[in-house]
Motif scaffolding. Sequence first.
Motif, PDB file in Angstrom:
ATOM      1  N   TYR A  94       0.822  -1.218   0.000  1.00 41.61           N
ATOM      2  CA  TYR A  94       0.000   0.000   0.000  1.00 41.61           C
ATOM      3  C   TYR A  94       0.858   1.271   0.000  1.00 41.61           C
ATOM      4  O   TYR A  94       0.489   2.288   0.579  1.00 41.61           O
ATOM      5  CB  TYR A  94      -0.966   0.013   1.191  1.00 41.61           C
ATOM      6  CG  TYR A  94      -2.063  -1.021   1.083  1.00 41.61           C
ATOM      7  CD1 TYR A  94      -3.245  -0.741   0.429  1.00 41.61           C
ATOM      8  CD2 TYR A  94      -1.890  -2.299   1.624  1.00 41.61           C
ATOM      9  CE1 TYR A  94      -4.257  -1.691   0.324  1.00 41.61           C
ATOM     10  CE2 TYR A  94      -2.881  -3.255   1.517  1.00 41.61           C
ATOM     11  CZ  TYR A  94      -4.063  -2.945   0.869  1.00 41.61           C
ATOM     12  OH  TYR A  94      -5.051  -3.895   0.747  1.00 41.61           O
ATOM     13  N   ASN A  96       3.631   1.944   1.517  1.00 41.25           N
ATOM     14  CA  ASN A  96       4.211   2.396   2.786  1.00 41.25           C
ATOM     15  C   ASN A  96       5.730   2.311   2.849  1.00 41.25           C
ATOM     16  O   ASN A  96       6.314   2.547   3.914  1.00 41.25           O
ATOM     17  CB  ASN A  96       3.584   1.651   3.976  1.00 41.25           C
ATOM     18  CG  ASN A  96       3.783   0.152   3.925  1.00 41.25           C
ATOM     19  OD1 ASN A  96       4.726  -0.354   3.316  1.00 41.25           O
ATOM     20  ND2 ASN A  96       2.887  -0.583   4.571  1.00 41.25           N
ATOM     21  N   ASN A 108       1.870  10.070   4.262  1.00 39.91           N
ATOM     22  CA  ASN A 108       1.696   8.691   4.715  1.00 39.91           C
ATOM     23  C   ASN A 108       0.915   8.678   6.023  1.00 39.91           C
ATOM     24  O   ASN A 108       1.337   9.263   7.019  1.00 39.91           O
ATOM     25  CB  ASN A 108       3.049   8.024   4.916  1.00 39.91           C
ATOM     26  CG  ASN A 108       3.861   7.956   3.650  1.00 39.91           C
ATOM     27  OD1 ASN A 108       4.277   8.986   3.115  1.00 39.91           O
ATOM     28  ND2 ASN A 108       4.100   6.756   3.160  1.00 39.91           N
ATOM     29  N   THR A 114       0.194   4.121   4.628  1.00 41.80           N
ATOM     30  CA  THR A 114      -0.219   4.142   3.231  1.00 41.80           C
ATOM     31  C   THR A 114       0.036   5.490   2.565  1.00 41.80           C
ATOM     32  O   THR A 114      -0.189   6.549   3.158  1.00 41.80           O
ATOM     33  CB  THR A 114      -1.715   3.810   3.121  1.00 41.80           C
ATOM     34  OG1 THR A 114      -1.950   2.532   3.720  1.00 41.80           O
ATOM     35  CG2 THR A 114      -2.164   3.783   1.666  1.00 41.80           C
TER      36      THR A 114
END
Length: 709
Positions: A94, A96, A108, A114
């Motif tokens: 995702y 990250n 983030n 994410t």
Amino acid sequence: MILALLLLALAPPPDTSDLEGLLDASVVSGASNSQESVSDAPATVTVVSAEQLRILGLRSLDEAINFLSLGMNVQNPLHSVELGSRGVLLSGDYGNHVLVRIDGHSMNEQWDGTAYFEQGLALPLEAIDHIELIVGPGSVLYGGNAMLGIINIVTRKASDRPGLMLVAEGSLSPAQGLDGAITAEGFAHPGASGRFGIGWASEFTLFGTKASFVANAETYSQSGPSFLFGPQSVSDGVAHDYGPRSQSPSVWGGRASYATSVPALYAKLDLGDFSFSFHLASYKRSTPYQNAWSNSTTDFDDPNSFERDRWLQLDARWQRQLTTRLSTTVHLYGDIYRYYSQDISSDPPVCGEVARCLNGSVGKANWGGLELQGNYDWTGSGTLTTLVGAEVRLRRVGDQNILTNFDTGEDAGSSPFHIHDEQVLSAWLQQRASPVRFLHLNLGVRFDDDSRGGNNLSPRAAAVVDLWKGGTAKLIYSAGYRVPSVYEAYSQEQGLLASPDLKPERNYSVEASLEQRHGRTHFLAGVFRSWWRDLIQQVVLENGDRQYQNVSSIENYGLEVAASTTLEPFSMGMTATAAHSRDGQHLELSVAPQIFGNAWVSLALPGGHAASFAVSAVGSRPADRAFDGNFPVTPRAPAAAQLKLTFSGPLLRNLDYRAGLDFNTGSVSPYVAGPNQGQDPDASTRPPAELAPNVRLTAFAGLQWRFSP
């Protein structure tokens, strides 16, 4: 084109033009959190200007990455896209492992880390001044998530384009058959997208102080195109039901579509030494197929299955030059983030005795912090500067797994909502020095005390040497880390155990490059090597339970080149990356291309018009379930190229247009579609994996109207 660019790198400097100046964005701030030239930055940086976005027909951040960046590449599962760097892409993360910042505010979120790179970035393109794409770990100044790189976005000032602006843009894509095939029938039922925006910018005086205000709001929506999938059935001895829209209850497949909706607002007020920003957005999307990490339990093509992120971000900053040598920054911020997903399923193994169930997830995060930073110029000439900073961040994060009867709303086994109050204390030091005219050193270290991720030390050392006129050599060592997400560390659901003792993921990188600038011509060649440790993966225990553990590692090395030039009326550029990446079992990394690059050329036409052609190419790469799906043939996506042709320019007074075509030569992407994510290796007959399709053909057009008071 590549040979021409290499020869032009040694040619006499061409005449300059307005477009050349726009493409020669030479000052960046993301690598050192300070203003410096691209050549002096302690990292490899690609700068994408707003004019490049317009002329090349780039309509989102992920397109800018694929068509212009050096070292970064995006893979598209027809959902939120996945970003890799230098041959490393961690599918299902995702986003990250990349830190995204807009005007110094980290995007983030603090629940799962994410970040989004497609329309989910939720920043109107017209708000962007330039984008800095920085490859390699960068936790030395920014802490967690900056492992693959940093994307630093700087927005426009009111003086750049004062007044009112209206934007309308849309696209059409034909419906596709099996494996992404384009047929004549598909043009009768196309998928479509639309983007409508409004912007306002003004300079004025407020309370006797010079002020400026910029605001951009837009709404983006997309429906389709549709694709043909399957048929697939699972021969595991269990009765399955894939819902009323599948070919039959026990057979997965048919025609499926998907949708995206993104309303967004970004506003910024500059008032003397103060700056305030406000970002409000929602990102709702669905996926047209089941895969390993999204909608893996949903009925086929159920419109009630979706994911949605919502966030509110507030930012206040005070910056002042206290003396001729000392500057300081006080940064206060606060964020609210909400995540919700629901998958509707009729499958008995998922729902048990319930006919149709809603299997969902809720994530919540509220956080805020105070950052103090000072920069002292010891000599007054910039040859010896010290940057010192400290930050305290408080966050409340939590999540819940939901299982309810979809028809009645009754609970069918949801978990309780878990709340965690956490804090992060950080301090960093960066020393820049030029002991002699041709040598520039950058040494830094950051310490983070994270209540979820423990203590983390992130160093960096860089040396930049001016070899000759326009020639620069760089040698860089840097480190990055990522703390475990809330889900990885704490979530407990049926068959999943909590892992509160997880360690942070870490990576270390060394790189060297040689850069030559000759007028507006630029050439770069570099090599890199990185080591990744304690990567977090879900493992199956002896008793059948699952748990996240630090079990994986990666060895990665390679080389990269980039070149660009202008030979009026043409401008052109290219990048190429070749990498070798293997995990701890000496396997290729799934989804991650090891060879990729791009090339583009634009032609300035009379009357301010322009034509451009761009190519983004990737080599063959393993699918996401290539090594754990037990398929008879290892699934791979073949080499492919995405082509983009764009025309742009003025249409009427204050009214500009752009229009173009996108075409993808690859029919499939490196993602396994359908319920057969991991088949029984003892089954006598097992079909090969079905790979998800690419959107093959898109026609787009847009108008932009500006009114300056």
